[in-house]
Design an enzyme around this catalytic site. Structure first.
Site, short mmCIF file in Angstrom:
data_model
loop_
_atom_site.label_atom_id
_atom_site.label_comp_id
_atom_site.label_asym_id
_atom_site.label_seq_id
_atom_site.Cartn_x
_atom_site.Cartn_y
_atom_site.Cartn_z
N ARG A 74 6.37 -27.83 -6.69
CA ARG A 74 5.06 -27.67 -7.32
C ARG A 74 4.02 -27.36 -6.25
NH1 ARG A 74 3.57 -32.80 -10.67
NH2 ARG A 74 5.18 -32.08 -12.10
N ARG A 143 -3.20 -36.25 -7.17
CA ARG A 143 -2.51 -34.96 -7.37
C ARG A 143 -3.52 -33.81 -7.37
NH1 ARG A 143 2.43 -35.97 -10.49
NH2 ARG A 143 3.27 -37.91 -9.70
N LYS A 207 1.09 -42.52 -9.58
CA LYS A 207 0.37 -41.24 -9.52
C LYS A 207 -1.10 -41.42 -9.90
CE LYS A 207 3.12 -39.26 -12.56
NZ LYS A 207 3.73 -38.54 -13.70
N LYS A 209 -4.71 -38.97 -10.99
CA LYS A 209 -5.13 -37.61 -11.36
C LYS A 209 -6.63 -37.53 -11.55
CE LYS A 209 -0.69 -36.78 -13.46
NZ LYS A 209 0.06 -36.47 -14.68
N CYS A 428 5.62 -29.02 -22.90
CA CYS A 428 6.06 -29.36 -21.54
C CYS A 428 7.38 -28.66 -21.27
CB CYS A 428 6.22 -30.87 -21.41
SG CYS A 428 7.69 -31.47 -22.25
N CYS A 434 14.08 -30.94 -16.75
CA CYS A 434 13.46 -32.26 -16.64
C CYS A 434 14.48 -33.37 -16.87
CB CYS A 434 12.32 -32.40 -17.65
SG CYS A 434 11.57 -34.04 -17.53
N CYS A 473 9.56 -35.93 -24.28
CA CYS A 473 9.66 -37.40 -24.24
C CYS A 473 8.25 -37.96 -24.32
CB CYS A 473 10.40 -37.88 -22.98
SG CYS A 473 9.37 -37.92 -21.50
N CYS A 477 3.44 -35.05 -20.89
CA CYS A 477 3.03 -34.04 -19.90
C CYS A 477 2.19 -32.91 -20.49
CB CYS A 477 4.26 -33.47 -19.20
SG CYS A 477 5.15 -34.72 -18.25
FE1 SRM Z 1 4.47 -34.81 -16.07
C1 SRM Z 1 7.02 -36.75 -14.99
C2 SRM Z 1 6.35 -32.06 -15.71
C3 SRM Z 1 1.70 -32.94 -16.36
C4 SRM Z 1 2.83 -37.50 -17.35
N1 SRM Z 1 6.36 -34.47 -15.40
C5 SRM Z 1 7.23 -35.41 -14.95
C6 SRM Z 1 8.47 -34.73 -14.34
C7 SRM Z 1 8.21 -34.54 -12.88
C8 SRM Z 1 9.81 -35.44 -14.61
C9 SRM Z 1 10.31 -36.43 -13.59
O1 SRM Z 1 9.57 -37.33 -13.17
O2 SRM Z 1 11.48 -36.29 -13.22
C10 SRM Z 1 8.44 -33.40 -15.11
C11 SRM Z 1 9.12 -32.21 -14.43
C12 SRM Z 1 9.67 -31.26 -15.47
C13 SRM Z 1 10.15 -29.98 -14.92
O3 SRM Z 1 11.37 -29.73 -14.97
O4 SRM Z 1 9.35 -29.19 -14.44
C14 SRM Z 1 6.96 -33.26 -15.41
N2 SRM Z 1 4.09 -32.86 -15.93
C15 SRM Z 1 5.00 -31.88 -15.88
C16 SRM Z 1 4.37 -30.52 -16.08
C17 SRM Z 1 5.04 -29.41 -15.30
C18 SRM Z 1 4.35 -30.22 -17.59
C19 SRM Z 1 4.07 -28.80 -17.97
O5 SRM Z 1 4.83 -28.33 -18.82
O6 SRM Z 1 3.13 -28.19 -17.49
C20 SRM Z 1 2.93 -30.85 -15.64
C21 SRM Z 1 2.69 -30.67 -14.17
C22 SRM Z 1 1.26 -30.96 -13.83
C23 SRM Z 1 0.88 -30.66 -12.42
O7 SRM Z 1 0.71 -29.50 -12.09
O8 SRM Z 1 0.68 -31.61 -11.64
C24 SRM Z 1 2.87 -32.33 -15.99
N3 SRM Z 1 2.58 -35.17 -16.66
C25 SRM Z 1 1.61 -34.24 -16.82
C26 SRM Z 1 0.51 -34.77 -17.57
C27 SRM Z 1 -0.75 -34.03 -18.01
C28 SRM Z 1 -1.86 -34.20 -17.04
O9 SRM Z 1 -1.67 -34.76 -15.96
O10 SRM Z 1 -2.95 -33.79 -17.39
C29 SRM Z 1 0.84 -36.08 -17.87
C30 SRM Z 1 0.01 -37.05 -18.74
C31 SRM Z 1 -1.18 -37.58 -18.05
C32 SRM Z 1 -0.84 -38.80 -17.27
O11 SRM Z 1 -0.42 -38.68 -16.14
O12 SRM Z 1 -0.96 -39.90 -17.84
C33 SRM Z 1 2.14 -36.32 -17.29
N4 SRM Z 1 4.85 -36.80 -16.10
C34 SRM Z 1 4.07 -37.73 -16.75
C35 SRM Z 1 4.73 -39.00 -16.70
C36 SRM Z 1 4.21 -40.33 -17.31
C37 SRM Z 1 3.29 -41.03 -16.39
C38 SRM Z 1 2.90 -42.38 -16.91
O13 SRM Z 1 1.84 -42.87 -16.55
O14 SRM Z 1 3.65 -42.99 -17.66
C39 SRM Z 1 5.96 -38.79 -16.01
C40 SRM Z 1 7.03 -39.83 -15.71
C41 SRM Z 1 6.66 -40.75 -14.59
O15 SRM Z 1 5.68 -40.57 -13.87
O16 SRM Z 1 7.38 -41.73 -14.45
C42 SRM Z 1 6.00 -37.39 -15.68
FE1 SF4 Z 2 9.85 -34.11 -18.97
FE2 SF4 Z 2 8.90 -35.83 -20.71
FE3 SF4 Z 2 7.24 -34.58 -19.06
FE4 SF4 Z 2 8.37 -33.23 -20.98
S1 SF4 Z 2 6.95 -34.97 -21.25
S2 SF4 Z 2 8.27 -32.58 -18.83
S3 SF4 Z 2 10.35 -34.18 -21.16
S4 SF4 Z 2 8.79 -36.03 -18.46
#
Ligand code: SRM
Ligand code: SF4
Length: 564
Positions: A74, A143, A207, A209, A428, A434, A473, A477
């Site tokens: 990323r 981030r 994390k 943000k 997502c 993922c 899930c 995201c």
């Molecule tokens: Fe996310 C984890 C993809 C924005 C909440 N996210 C992941 C991971 C890295 C899976 C992992 O941990 O193994 C995913 C990788 C998938 C892949 O194959 O690419 C992933 N997240 C993404 C992206 C690429 C989604 C997309 O389709 O665009 C976004 C990348 C953003 C970036 O450029 O930094 C992405 N993730 C978000 C957002 C939206 C936002 O930040 O505005 C959220 C919700 C906001 C938040 O953080 O509360 C988000 N991602 C999560 C979470 C849950 C965090 C939590 O507090 O519970 C995880 C899992 C974790 O952290 O344990 C996660």
């Molecule tokens: Fe993966 Fe769940 Fe984030 Fe989708 S919402 S990219 S399935 S961690």
């Protein structure tokens, strides 16, 4: 730190020598396509996730083969602003080292999927040559900092972009580990002499943000972020910012102790106080966030547990800033404004719909090639949006026609590909990369939208914009809990349906169906579409109608989201 009560990740961080761990050794181990387990946690701080191809995981297991490991990288892009030269560099990296596509994310960054271990260093070096990097794109740190992408008020947006870049730089980890490991930088004699002035040696509990917003657009979804700054514009200039804290989306299905939460407005600060306030928010979370349970470690839980008044006084004490009363503001929508827009300086910007952020050539729609051609012909910039779209930015009046011609030639202009419903959709990544996906998302949402479009046409709603977001899930995201229709993967082919969120991302949706399959989802939505077509008041959005008519509950606090 009491190691008996902290999580394993805390132990790995504290023993890592400021994020070095054994990454150097892991990278040269020829026996595996993977890196050591502990290094998979540390690589995230360098913007790198180890993944495996889930489509073939069980077959590889059956054949007793190692999983098909590869890495997601990323790139951190504050405010999503890239030059066209940087875009061309990303394009060649995607083609040479990754899976041939560029993935725009929901936080204005770029992801590459499918990079194999042997080529990781080369890929990171290529990203750095383009003057971008991947430091702190993931991991327990601040981030990528977001900023509103569309420069409608060019001077205000320009200033906000500068604030975003400054905040990003201010909260960057100080460790030289990234340069040593990935760029063959000189090793420090004693890594212990390194200091992390903001983070300390165990970084944040989780994390973090941050974003900026310029009303009336909430295109950055500020309420979903740990920290936000809402620009208050008076007499054409930024008077200061309302500070927001404690937003977050992630939860676990059925676990009431976890929930999405909308950020609170903490108060108002002046432009010169942004960095001090931000640092105080970060260090308060560093010192009080829960390091014993990663599911309870985000800032939203620190604030819920200790209360907003306590948090405000801690931030004021640390920053030396007395926050003023928040100023008036209003958001009208959390989507992007599509097509050509002219800013107040007379320059043009074209917001291009990119389905689920995937920039690739698919059939006659040649988005990757088209953007390559536009980048080569255009010396302005591209801006990535938090809705996974792309803005061709800074186009002179005289070049507009040429850009239009290229959009048509590569069959990628908005009108050809998207109804208002589709343009307000996001998914997502989920399968196959993922590791946390429970259901399809990016690969499935386009088909579901085809069916929803047909239903909306039948109900007389073909021209209506409704936000719809899907995730594989409950982590959220694509921020599904603040979409009017939110679909959250629960198992193969099954989703929880959340309805009734605000069109401006300012109210959470309520759980309407649990673990539903496609036919149940389509049937439920069709009857609600018909009710909406008949019963809405003038200009009323779908989510507002559902709440007003009593079809769904109004969710006032995130904790209530699990109840039906
Ligand atoms: Fe996310 C984890 C993809 C924005 C909440 N996210 C992941 C991971 C890295 C899976 C992992 O941990 O193994 C995913 C990788 C998938 C892949 O194959 O690419 C992933 N997240 C993404 C992206 C690429 C989604 C997309 O389709 O665009 C976004 C990348 C953003 C970036 O450029 O930094 C992405 N993730 C978000 C957002 C939206 C936002 O930040 O505005 C959220 C919700 C906001 C938040 O953080 O509360 C988000 N991602 C999560 C979470 C849950 C965090 C939590 O507090 O519970 C995880 C899992 C974790 O952290 O344990 C996660
Ligand atoms: Fe993966 Fe769940 Fe984030 Fe989708 S919402 S990219 S399935 S961690």
């Amino acid at each position: 730190m009491d190691k008996t009560t902290v999580t394993d990740v805390e132990v790995i961080k504290s023993g890592s020598g400021h994020l070095r761990g054994t990454l150097g050794e892991s990278l040269v181990d020829p026996l595996s396509g993977a890196i050591a387990e502990s290094d998979t946690q540390l690589s995230k701080f360098h913007g790198i996730y180890q993944q495996d191809d889930r489509d073939i995981r069980s077959e590889r297991k059956r054949q007793k083969l190692e999983s098909a490991y590869s890495f997601m990288i990323r790139a951190r892009i504050p405010g999503g602003l890239v030059t066209t030269a940087q875009w061309l560099a990303m394009d060649s990296i995607a083609t040479e080292f990754a899976n041939g596509s560029i993935r725009l994310t929901t936080r204005q960054a770029i992801q590459f999927h499918g990079v194999i271990k042997r080529q990781l260093k080369e890929t990171i070096a290529a990203i750095n040559r383009s003057m971008l990097d991947t430091i702190a794109a993931c991991g327990d740190v601040n981030r990528n900092v977001m900023a509103p992408p569309l420069p409608a008020l060019s001077s205000v947006h320009g200033t906000v972009q500068e604030h975003a870049a400054a905040l990003s730089a201010h909260l960057m980890p100080a460790s030289r580990a990234y340069h040593e490991i990935w760029l063959d930088g000189m090793k420090l004699a004693a890594t212990d002499s390194e200091v992390e002035p903001v983070y300390g040696s165990t970084y944040l509990p989780r994390k973090f943000k941050a974003t900026f917003a310029v009303p009336p657009q909430n295109d950055v979804d500020i309420y979903s972020q740990d920290l936000g700054f809402i620009a208050i514009v008076e007499n054409g200039a930024i008077a200061g910012f309302n500070v927001t804290v404690g937003g977050g989306m992630g939860m676990t299905h059925g676990d009431a102790a976890t929930y999405p939460r909308l950020a609170d407005v903490l108060g108002f600060c002046e432009p010169g106080q942004v960095l001090a306030v931000a640092e105080a928010v970060v260090t308060t979370q560093r010192d009080f966030g829960d390091r014993s349970n990663r599911r309870h470690a985000r800032l939203k839980y620190t604030i819920e547990d200790r209360g907003l008044p306590w948090f405000r006084s801690e931030v004021e004490r640390r920053s030396g800033v007395v926050l003023q009363e928040a100023r008036e503001f209003r958001f009208v929508g959390n989507g992007d404004v599509y097509g050509w827009q002219r800013d107040d300086a007379g320059t043009w910007h074209y917001t291009l719909f990119v389905q689920n952020g995937r920039v690739a050539d698919v059939g006659e729609r040649r988005l990757l090639s088209g953007m390559r051609a536009i980048a080569a012909a255009h010396d302005g910039e591209f801006r990535l949006t938090p809705n996974q779209n792309l803005i061709i930015s800074g186009v002179a009046e005289s070049d507009k026609q040429a850009v239009d011609g290229l959009l048509r030639e590569y069959r990628i202009e908005n009108e050809l590909q998207a109804t208002p419903l589709r343009r307000n959709s996001m998914a997502c990544v989920a399968f196959p990369t993922c590791g946390l996906a429970m259901a399809e998302s990016e690969r499935y949402l386009p088909t579901l939208i085809d069916k929803l479009e047909a239903g909306m046409r039948d109900a007389g709603l073909a021209d209506d914009a409704i936000t719809v977001r899907m995730t594989g899930c409950a982590n959220g995201c694509a921020r599904p809990y603040i979409a009017e229709i939110g679909l959250v993967g629960k198992g193969p082919g099954h989703y929880s349906l959340f309805l009734g969120a605000g069109f401006a991302g300012d109210r959470l949706g309520a759980l309407y169906l649990d673990n539903a399959d496609e036919s149940e989802i389509l049937a439920a939505l069709q009857s609600l579409f018909e009710g909406y077509a008949k019963g809405r008041s003038n200009g009323e959005h779908f989510g507002d109608y559902l709440v007003r008519s009593g079809a769904v509950r109004r969710i006032r606090v995130g904790k209530d989201i699990h109840e039906r």
